[in-house]
Design a protein around this motif. Structure first.
Motif, PDB file in Angstrom:
ATOM      1  N   THR A 108      29.901  51.069  38.436  1.00 14.48           N
ATOM      2  CA  THR A 108      29.356  51.407  39.407  1.00 14.48           C
ATOM      3  C   THR A 108      29.442  50.842  40.727  1.00 14.48           C
ATOM      4  N   THR A 109      30.123  49.659  40.607  1.00 15.20           N
ATOM      5  CA  THR A 109      30.289  48.936  42.129  1.00 15.20           C
ATOM      6  C   THR A 109      31.428  48.014  41.951  1.00 15.20           C
ATOM      7  N   LEU A 110      32.310  48.113  42.850  1.00 13.38           N
ATOM      8  CA  LEU A 110      33.618  47.249  42.833  1.00 13.38           C
ATOM      9  C   LEU A 110      33.599  46.552  44.109  1.00 13.38           C
ATOM     10  N   ARG A 111      33.697  45.151  43.985  1.00 13.98           N
ATOM     11  CA  ARG A 111      33.829  44.316  44.999  1.00 13.98           C
ATOM     12  C   ARG A 111      34.995  43.604  45.050  1.00 13.98           C
ATOM     13  N   THR A 118      45.611  34.217  53.497  1.00 12.74           N
ATOM     14  CA  THR A 118      46.359  35.059  53.663  1.00 12.74           C
ATOM     15  C   THR A 118      46.144  36.529  53.630  1.00 12.74           C
ATOM     16  N   ASP A 119      44.686  36.703  53.454  1.00 14.11           N
ATOM     17  CA  ASP A 119      44.077  38.023  53.670  1.00 14.11           C
ATOM     18  C   ASP A 119      44.542  38.951  52.534  1.00 14.11           C
ATOM     19  N   ARG A 120      44.864  38.394  51.284  1.00 15.16           N
ATOM     20  CA  ARG A 120      45.197  39.287  50.179  1.00 15.16           C
ATOM     21  C   ARG A 120      44.304  39.373  49.321  1.00 15.16           C
ATOM     22  N   VAL A 121      43.939  40.417  48.388  1.00 17.87           N
ATOM     23  CA  VAL A 121      43.074  40.435  47.435  1.00 17.87           C
ATOM     24  C   VAL A 121      43.112  39.122  46.431  1.00 17.87           C
ATOM     25  N   GLN A 122      42.003  38.197  46.275  1.00 12.48           N
ATOM     26  CA  GLN A 122      42.226  37.076  45.466  1.00 12.48           C
ATOM     27  C   GLN A 122      41.431  37.465  43.953  1.00 12.48           C
ATOM     28  N   GLU A 123      40.178  38.213  44.200  1.00 16.05           N
ATOM     29  CA  GLU A 123      39.314  38.567  42.993  1.00 16.05           C
ATOM     30  C   GLU A 123      38.806  39.705  43.149  1.00 16.05           C
ATOM     31  N   ILE A 124      38.383  40.434  41.931  1.00 18.71           N
ATOM     32  CA  ILE A 124      37.686  41.522  41.718  1.00 18.71           C
ATOM     33  C   ILE A 124      36.390  41.237  41.020  1.00 18.71           C
ATOM     34  N   GLU A 125      35.238  42.134  41.504  1.00 21.18           N
ATOM     35  CA  GLU A 125      34.149  41.815  40.738  1.00 21.18           C
ATOM     36  C   GLU A 125      33.838  43.412  40.630  1.00 21.18           C
ATOM     37  N   ALA A 126      33.536  43.740  39.131  1.00 20.71           N
ATOM     38  CA  ALA A 126      33.169  45.144  38.597  1.00 20.71           C
ATOM     39  C   ALA A 126      31.744  45.084  38.142  1.00 20.71           C
ATOM     40  N   THR A 127      30.997  46.026  38.383  1.00 17.77           N
ATOM     41  CA  THR A 127      29.790  46.062  37.950  1.00 17.77           C
ATOM     42  C   THR A 127      29.835  47.446  37.012  1.00 17.77           C
ATOM     43  N   THR A 128      29.249  47.006  35.810  1.00 22.56           N
ATOM     44  CA  THR A 128      29.268  47.982  34.740  1.00 22.56           C
ATOM     45  C   THR A 128      27.520  47.930  34.141  1.00 22.56           C
ATOM     46  N   TYR A 129      27.402  49.000  33.291  1.00 23.14           N
ATOM     47  CA  TYR A 129      25.916  49.020  32.482  1.00 23.14           C
ATOM     48  C   TYR A 129      26.058  49.271  31.165  1.00 23.14           C
ATOM     49  N   THR A 130      25.267  48.602  30.316  1.00 27.18           N
ATOM     50  CA  THR A 130      25.387  48.885  29.081  1.00 27.18           C
ATOM     51  C   THR A 130      24.567  50.027  28.720  1.00 27.18           C
ATOM     52  N   LEU A 131      24.416  50.304  27.305  1.00 23.14           N
ATOM     53  CA  LEU A 131      23.443  51.500  26.866  1.00 23.14           C
ATOM     54  C   LEU A 131      22.050  51.489  27.532  1.00 23.14           C
ATOM     55  N   THR A 132      21.597  50.219  27.463  1.00 26.03           N
ATOM     56  CA  THR A 132      20.230  50.007  27.485  1.00 26.03           C
ATOM     57  C   THR A 132      19.994  49.659  29.062  1.00 26.03           C
ATOM     58  N   LEU A 133      21.027  49.984  29.831  1.00 26.00           N
ATOM     59  CA  LEU A 133      20.933  49.984  31.271  1.00 26.00           C
ATOM     60  C   LEU A 133      20.850  48.563  31.996  1.00 26.00           C
ATOM     61  N   ILE A 182      41.142  30.747  32.202  1.00 20.79           N
ATOM     62  CA  ILE A 182      39.955  31.866  32.249  1.00 20.79           C
ATOM     63  C   ILE A 182      40.519  32.969  33.333  1.00 20.79           C
ATOM     64  N   VAL A 183      40.715  33.992  32.824  1.00 22.63           N
ATOM     65  CA  VAL A 183      41.442  35.297  33.480  1.00 22.63           C
ATOM     66  C   VAL A 183      40.211  35.973  33.988  1.00 22.63           C
ATOM     67  N   ALA A 184      39.071  36.195  32.998  1.00 20.23           N
ATOM     68  CA  ALA A 184      38.064  36.956  33.713  1.00 20.23           C
ATOM     69  C   ALA A 184      36.812  36.532  32.682  1.00 20.23           C
ATOM     70  N   GLU A 185      35.597  36.699  33.710  1.00 18.88           N
ATOM     71  CA  GLU A 185      34.339  36.441  33.007  1.00 18.88           C
ATOM     72  C   GLU A 185      33.212  37.646  33.287  1.00 18.88           C
ATOM     73  N   THR A 186      32.517  37.874  32.136  1.00 14.47           N
ATOM     74  CA  THR A 186      31.474  39.016  32.436  1.00 14.47           C
ATOM     75  C   THR A 186      30.094  38.063  32.132  1.00 14.47           C
ATOM     76  N   PHE A 187      29.272  38.300  33.281  1.00 15.52           N
ATOM     77  CA  PHE A 187      28.056  37.771  33.367  1.00 15.52           C
ATOM     78  C   PHE A 187      26.885  38.906  33.123  1.00 15.52           C
ATOM     79  N   ASP A 188      25.620  38.598  33.052  1.00 21.77           N
ATOM     80  CA  ASP A 188      24.618  39.268  32.866  1.00 21.77           C
ATOM     81  C   ASP A 188      23.686  39.306  34.004  1.00 21.77           C
TER      82      ASP A 188
END
Length: 236
Positions: A108-111, A118-133, A182-188
């Motif tokens: 839904t949102t990508l940051r 260096t002005d290069r992309v270092q980190e991506i933050e993607a927001t998704t939603y579960t079935l219960t929103l 750790i390559v990636a982490e998912t948070f609530d």
């Protein structure tokens, strides 16, 4: 203790748009920044939200009404009533599961966060939603650990196998065999970690990744809607 990934790698199947830089410094992840630029908003966010609400409502209604089939007077035998009730529950349950599976990866949102040096992309933050929103925020600490995928309802995925460039397989920049990062982490929604994608380094700069907990590994984005981001086009 596991540390965030500090080794930038080259993808064997790189994403072909201008979001990610073609080259990464080994020191990029050592600079702490927070994703603060909204790069993309999913155009089907409300559609998926309505689908989930409708699907959950239908499942709740069927679950509530099913027992009434055994109470209401009817000429149908008990076996026929049981068949109809189980069929309705199974159909609603399967459709709800499919919608949850398809919508779980929809971004839904990508940051993005850039390295200020260096002005290069270092980190991506993607927001998704579960079935219960319930929101799930996945932070990818090195974009080079992503690649295209062929799974339905997904465009990107976190890599299972990576290989460092030849110039990084020896010397001080090479990871210690057996070490993990750790390559990636998912948070609530409360900021609690619910899942991790971890790389374990082997000999020769080869890394094998695995998931722990409820990590979001697949991401569904409309690549054609991603705005261009300046990247380094110098040769490697």
């Amino acid at each position: 203790m596991l540390h965030r990934c500090s080794h930038s790698v080259f993808r064997t199947r790189p994403l072909s748009f201008a979001l990610f830089s073609r080259r990464h410094e080994t020191t990029a992840a050592s600079v702490s920044v927070q994703p603060d630029k909204v790069l993309y908003r999913g155009p089907l966010t409300n559609t998926f939200r309505r689908l989930k609400i409708f699907s959950l409502s239908s499942l709740s209604l069927v679950t509530t009404m099913a027992p009434l089939m055994f109470v209401v007077e009817s000429n149908l035998p008990m076996t026929a009533r049981a068949f109809l009730a189980s069929t309705a529950l199974a159909t609603s349950g399967v459709s709800t599961s499919l919608i949850g599976w398809a919508g779980r990866s929809y971004v839904t949102t990508l940051r993005i966060a850039k390295n200020p040096k260096t002005d290069r992309v270092q980190e991506i933050e993607a927001t998704t939603y579960t079935l219960t929103l319930q929101p799930r925020i996945t932070k990818i600490y090195d974009p080079a650990f992503t690649t295209r995928c062929s799974r339905p309802f997904a465009k990107w995925e976190l890599l299972e196998l990576v290989l460092l460039p030849s110039e990084m397989r020896s010397g001080s920049a090479a990871p210690t065999p057996g070490s993990e990062e750790i390559v990636a982490e998912t948070f609530d929604a409360k900021g609690n970690v619910v899942g991790r994608w971890i790389v374990r380094w082997g000999e020769g700069g080869e890394g094998n990744c695995r998931g722990e907990g409820q990590i979001i590994r697949y991401f569904n984005v409309h690549e054609e809607l991603l705005p261009p981001v300046t990247e380094d086009t110098s040769t490697s």
